[in-house]
Enzyme design. Structure first.
Site, short mmCIF file in Angstrom:
data_model
loop_
_atom_site.label_atom_id
_atom_site.label_comp_id
_atom_site.label_asym_id
_atom_site.label_seq_id
_atom_site.Cartn_x
_atom_site.Cartn_y
_atom_site.Cartn_z
N MET A 1 -3.55 54.96 -14.31
CA MET A 1 -4.68 54.90 -13.37
C MET A 1 -4.19 55.26 -11.97
SD MET A 1 -6.74 51.40 -12.53
CE MET A 1 -8.09 51.41 -11.36
N PRO A 2 -4.95 56.07 -11.21
CA PRO A 2 -4.54 56.36 -9.83
C PRO A 2 -4.47 55.06 -9.02
CG PRO A 2 -6.27 57.87 -10.54
CD PRO A 2 -6.17 56.82 -11.60
N GLY B 1 -8.39 54.67 -4.76
CA GLY B 1 -9.66 55.26 -5.17
C GLY B 1 -10.71 55.17 -4.08
N ASP C 1 -14.73 54.08 -7.73
CA ASP C 1 -15.20 52.73 -8.06
C ASP C 1 -16.72 52.68 -7.87
OD1 ASP C 1 -14.77 49.85 -8.66
OD2 ASP C 1 -15.84 49.69 -6.75
N TYR D 1 -25.05 49.53 -7.50
CA TYR D 1 -25.07 50.35 -6.28
C TYR D 1 -26.14 51.44 -6.31
CZ TYR D 1 -20.39 48.17 -5.82
OH TYR D 1 -19.35 47.29 -5.77
N LYS E 1 -19.45 48.92 -13.32
CA LYS E 1 -19.50 47.46 -13.52
C LYS E 1 -20.82 46.99 -14.12
CE LYS E 1 -16.92 47.11 -9.17
NZ LYS E 1 -17.59 47.98 -8.18
N HIS F 1 -18.84 42.53 -13.29
CA HIS F 1 -18.89 42.55 -11.82
C HIS F 1 -18.61 41.16 -11.22
CE1 HIS F 1 -20.99 45.05 -8.47
NE2 HIS F 1 -20.14 44.21 -7.93
N1 LIG Z 1 -16.39 44.05 -7.01
C1 LIG Z 1 -17.10 43.66 -5.97
O1 LIG Z 1 -17.76 42.62 -5.97
C2 LIG Z 1 -17.07 44.47 -4.75
C3 LIG Z 1 -16.60 45.76 -4.79
N2 LIG Z 1 -16.58 46.54 -3.68
C4 LIG Z 1 -16.05 47.92 -3.81
O2 LIG Z 1 -15.06 48.13 -2.80
C5 LIG Z 1 -15.44 49.25 -2.02
C6 LIG Z 1 -14.94 49.13 -0.60
O3 LIG Z 1 -15.43 47.98 0.03
P1 LIG Z 1 -16.53 48.02 1.19
O4 LIG Z 1 -17.15 46.67 1.23
O5 LIG Z 1 -17.37 49.20 1.01
O6 LIG Z 1 -15.71 48.10 2.54
P2 LIG Z 1 -14.43 48.86 3.11
O7 LIG Z 1 -13.48 47.80 3.53
O8 LIG Z 1 -13.99 49.93 2.24
O9 LIG Z 1 -15.07 49.47 4.43
C7 LIG Z 1 -16.00 50.51 4.37
C8 LIG Z 1 -16.59 50.73 5.75
O10 LIG Z 1 -15.55 51.09 6.66
C9 LIG Z 1 -15.85 52.36 7.26
N3 LIG Z 1 -14.58 53.13 7.25
C10 LIG Z 1 -14.00 53.75 6.20
N4 LIG Z 1 -12.84 54.32 6.54
C11 LIG Z 1 -12.67 54.05 7.86
C12 LIG Z 1 -11.65 54.38 8.79
N5 LIG Z 1 -10.60 55.09 8.43
N6 LIG Z 1 -11.81 53.95 10.08
C13 LIG Z 1 -12.89 53.24 10.44
N7 LIG Z 1 -13.89 52.89 9.60
C14 LIG Z 1 -13.77 53.29 8.32
C15 LIG Z 1 -16.88 53.00 6.38
O11 LIG Z 1 -17.75 53.80 7.15
P3 LIG Z 1 -17.93 55.39 6.85
O12 LIG Z 1 -18.49 55.51 5.48
O13 LIG Z 1 -18.87 55.81 7.92
O14 LIG Z 1 -16.56 55.99 7.01
C16 LIG Z 1 -17.63 51.79 5.81
O15 LIG Z 1 -18.62 51.39 6.70
C17 LIG Z 1 -16.96 49.28 -2.16
O16 LIG Z 1 -17.50 50.49 -1.69
C18 LIG Z 1 -17.11 48.99 -3.62
O17 LIG Z 1 -16.83 50.15 -4.37
C19 LIG Z 1 -16.96 46.03 -2.47
C20 LIG Z 1 -17.45 44.75 -2.36
C21 LIG Z 1 -17.55 43.87 -3.50
O1 LIG Z 2 -20.04 44.95 -5.16
C1 LIG Z 2 -20.75 44.30 -4.43
C2 LIG Z 2 -21.30 44.84 -3.20
O2 LIG Z 2 -22.20 44.02 -2.51
C3 LIG Z 2 -22.87 43.02 -3.20
C4 LIG Z 2 -23.81 42.28 -2.33
O3 LIG Z 2 -24.94 43.02 -2.05
C5 LIG Z 2 -21.84 42.18 -3.82
O4 LIG Z 2 -22.34 41.06 -4.43
C6 LIG Z 2 -21.18 42.97 -4.85
O5 LIG Z 2 -20.17 42.30 -5.49
#
Ligand SMILES: NC(=O)C1=CN([C@@H]2O[C@H](COP(=O)(O)OP(=O)(O)OC[C@H]3O[C@@H](n4cnc5c(N)ncnc54)[C@H](OP(=O)(O)O)[C@@H]3O)[C@@H](O)[C@H]2O)C=CC1
Ligand SMILES: O=C1CO[C@H](CO)[C@@H](O)[C@@H]1O
Length: 316
Positions: A14-15, A18, A45, A50, A79, A112
């Site tokens: 796996m990479p 991601g 991911d 989503y 998920k 999830h």
């Molecule tokens: N299993 C679970 O329950 C969960 C899974 N996830 C997963 O994890 C992923 C990542 O988490 P997420 O909560 O999205 O948050 P992140 O910590 O990845 O932050 C994303 C935010 O940061 C901004 N950003 C990205 N790169 C930069 C940078 N280099 N400098 C400044 N700002 C930056 C993005 O804006 P922009 O797009 O404008 O660059 C976006 O608003 C999710 O997208 C999802 O796939 C997240 C939450 C819960």
């Molecule tokens: O992946 C996720 C992103 O945000 C959701 C909330 O709206 C979380 O619950 C979830 O786990």
């Protein structure tokens, strides 16, 4: 520089990095996926929740069809949402995601959350807990449905997300097919050292979600902790390597033995985020960033706090 590959407990690779896709807006996420592939991303991911699997699938398939990348070089994760935990609902839920993507299989299918819920009205993907009530359903039975997805060839591997160590242990006691990963929040605020070690000792890799501490999460209130990528400690370390504060944070999360999945829909930040494999933080620099560790969660899903399987009442 190519993203390193890591070996999973079922022999798959796996990479080690991601693209996150939560809040990656429809109307643009297809383009983002194509740009990400050009920038070197091979792991995506995703989640049924989503509501963007269809457009992500279009982007992926376009890059496969034009010969830019082979399906076998991609690693697609999605998920199972909380409202499909019944053993006999899991295969249908996985098939729905595959139909959305237009793919024959996903590389990894995750539960999830350990929490099972029932809808009381329509699901609102941006407020997913609003029209839902707790449903006391044993997630080890959900796991049987996940295993069936592997047997049917719908998922090459299966895993967990948001499971604490006791919950991981219960899966390990009952499973026939082992989880390959547990996807949890890992940030400088919450470096998760104990849970990472616990899972790694069982052969389970950690996918690190919200590695940038999710600066645009919808539930951010005035006064909540936000990670500043211009923090002088991060900038000083970054200056040494010619990297930004955000890259230093992602490298820190990677060096916790995790697979970071930052989300970005911006072409420049997409490229910047994956460009962390040509430097290594020293032990002293890691200790400096350890000073941010304060136990604050950016994704605490407190709407589920009364669910019997809410994972964060237990500390690890
Ligand atoms: N299993 C679970 O329950 C969960 C899974 N996830 C997963 O994890 C992923 C990542 O988490 P997420 O909560 O999205 O948050 P992140 O910590 O990845 O932050 C994303 C935010 O940061 C901004 N950003 C990205 N790169 C930069 C940078 N280099 N400098 C400044 N700002 C930056 C993005 O804006 P922009 O797009 O404008 O660059 C976006 O608003 C999710 O997208 C999802 O796939 C997240 C939450 C819960
Ligand atoms: O992946 C996720 C992103 O945000 C959701 C909330 O709206 C979380 O619950 C979830 O786990």
């Amino acid at each position: 520089m190519a993203t390193p590959l890591i070996s999973l407990n079922n022999g798959m690779k796996m990479p080690a990095f991601g693209l996150g896709t939560w809040q990656a807006a429809t109307g643009e996420v297809g383009e983002v996926v194509k740009q990400a592939i050009e920038a070197g991303y091979r792991m995506f991911d995703c989640a049924w929740l989503y509501s963007n699997e269809k457009e992500i699938g279009e982007g992926l398939r376009e890059k496969i069809n034009d010969g830019s990348v082979k399906r076998e070089d991609l690693f697609v994760v999605t998920k199972l949402w909380n409202t499909f935990h019944r053993e006999n609902e899991v295969v249908a839920a996985c098939k729905e995601s595959l139909k959305n993507f237009g793919l024959d299989y996903v590389d990894c299918y995750l539960i999830h959350w350990p929490c099972s819920q029932r809808l009381t009205g329509e699901l609102n993907p941006t407020l997913p807990f609003a029209n839902a009530v707790d449903d006391e359903y044993d997630f080890t039975k959900t796991w049987k449905g996940m295993e069936e997805c592997v047997r049917l060839g719908l998922a090459k591997s299966i895993g967990l997300s948001n499971f604490n160590s006791q919950q991981v242990k219960r899966i390990m006691e009952k499973c026939t097919i082992k989880p390959v990963v547990n996807q949890i929040e890992v940030t400088p605020f919450l470096n998760q050292r104990k849970l990472i070690k616990f899972c790694n000792d069982l052969g389970i890799k950690i996918m690190a979600y919200s590695p940038l501490a999710s600066p645009t999460r919808g539930w951010l209130k005035p006064g909540d902790l936000v990670l500043s990528f211009n923090d002088p400690k991060l900038l000083a370390i970054g200056n040494k390597y010619g990297k930004t504060g955000a890259q230093v944070v992602l490298r820190y999360v990677y060096q916790q033995s995790t697979i970071p999945i930052p989300k970005s829909s911006n072409a420049q930040r997409l490229k910047q985020n994956i460009d962390i494999f040509d430097f290594e933080l020293t032990d002293e620099e890691l200790r400096t960033i350890d000073q941010f560790n304060c136990g604050v969660r950016v994704c605490s899903a407190e709407d589920m706090i009364n669910n019997s399987e809410y994972p964060f009442n237990f500390k690890e």
